[in-house]
Design a protein around this motif. Structure first.
Motif, PDB file in Angstrom:
ATOM      1  N   GLU A   1      66.668  -0.047  90.726  1.00 18.25           N
ATOM      2  CA  GLU A   1      65.865  -0.359  91.873  1.00 18.25           C
ATOM      3  C   GLU A   1      64.990  -1.649  92.130  1.00 18.25           C
ATOM      4  O   GLU A   1      64.091  -1.650  91.422  1.00 18.25           O
TER       5      GLU A   1
ATOM      6  N   ARG B   1      69.127   0.605  96.338  1.00 22.76           N
ATOM      7  CA  ARG B   1      70.119   0.593  95.190  1.00 22.76           C
ATOM      8  C   ARG B   1      70.590  -0.702  95.318  1.00 22.76           C
ATOM      9  O   ARG B   1      71.799  -0.973  94.671  1.00 22.76           O
ATOM     10  N   ASP B   2      71.258  -1.407  96.632  1.00 25.52           N
ATOM     11  CA  ASP B   2      72.949  -2.330  97.149  1.00 25.52           C
ATOM     12  C   ASP B   2      71.083  -3.692  97.014  1.00 25.52           C
ATOM     13  O   ASP B   2      70.283  -3.456  97.942  1.00 25.52           O
TER      14      ASP B   2
ATOM     15  N   PRO C   1      69.732  -4.356 101.931  1.00 23.57           N
ATOM     16  CA  PRO C   1      71.006  -4.002 102.299  1.00 23.57           C
ATOM     17  C   PRO C   1      71.106  -3.314 103.649  1.00 23.57           C
ATOM     18  O   PRO C   1      71.629  -3.525 103.914  1.00 23.57           O
TER      19      PRO C   1
ATOM     20  N   LYS D   1      77.490  -7.376  99.123  1.00 21.06           N
ATOM     21  CA  LYS D   1      76.729  -6.355  99.053  1.00 21.06           C
ATOM     22  C   LYS D   1      76.795  -5.764  97.620  1.00 21.06           C
ATOM     23  O   LYS D   1      78.365  -5.710  97.363  1.00 21.06           O
ATOM     24  N   ARG D   2      76.205  -6.150  96.454  1.00 19.68           N
ATOM     25  CA  ARG D   2      76.528  -5.376  95.099  1.00 19.68           C
ATOM     26  C   ARG D   2      75.271  -4.357  95.036  1.00 19.68           C
ATOM     27  O   ARG D   2      73.796  -4.599  95.547  1.00 19.68           O
ATOM     28  N   ARG D   3      75.524  -3.852  94.018  1.00 22.14           N
ATOM     29  CA  ARG D   3      74.732  -2.682  93.657  1.00 22.14           C
ATOM     30  C   ARG D   3      74.054  -3.603  92.727  1.00 22.14           C
ATOM     31  O   ARG D   3      74.147  -4.260  91.431  1.00 22.14           O
TER      32      ARG D   3
ATOM     33  N   TYR E   1      72.500  -7.882  98.738  1.00 24.49           N
ATOM     34  CA  TYR E   1      72.854  -8.785  99.534  1.00 24.49           C
ATOM     35  C   TYR E   1      72.382  -9.682  98.909  1.00 24.49           C
ATOM     36  O   TYR E   1      71.572 -10.964  98.717  1.00 24.49           O
TER      37      TYR E   1
END
Length: 96
Positions: free
Chosen positions: A51, A56-57, A12, A45-47, A59
């Motif tokens: 982890e 935590r995020d 991210p 971008k997504r959660r 693309y």
């Protein structure tokens, strides 16, 4: 040739140019090995569900490809050593 669906997740914290460069690299790996790219979906971008390397995020991007096994093997080999890629998955898509 078989039909494949390839999803990859990028870090991210990448600059926009680095994201574009990695996407172009992924496409060129496949096309240089004789694959045909049908469609590319950049999901943005997504959660993440969990982890990955303290991120935590990520693309997300999905490619729909017609390719021989050799092209997919080369893609897998090169994506494993790319540090901008958090995860990737290649599946055979039998639906036409």
């Amino acid at each position: 040739m078989r039909r494949y669906e390839i999803m990859y997740i990028l870090r991210p914290n990448l600059e926009e140019e680095a994201k574009k460069a990695t996407a172009e690299k992924a496409k060129s790996i496949l096309t240089d090995n004789g694959a045909e790219i049908e469609k590319v979906d950049d999901m943005g971008k997504r959660r993440l569900a969990y982890e990955i390397n303290d991120f935590r995020d990520g693309y997300y991007s999905v490619m729909y490809v017609n390719a021989e096994t050799e092209a997919i093997n080369e893609f897998d080999r090169l994506m494993k050593i790319d540090d901008t890629v958090l995860r990737f998955m290649t599946i055979v898509n039998e639906q036409q």
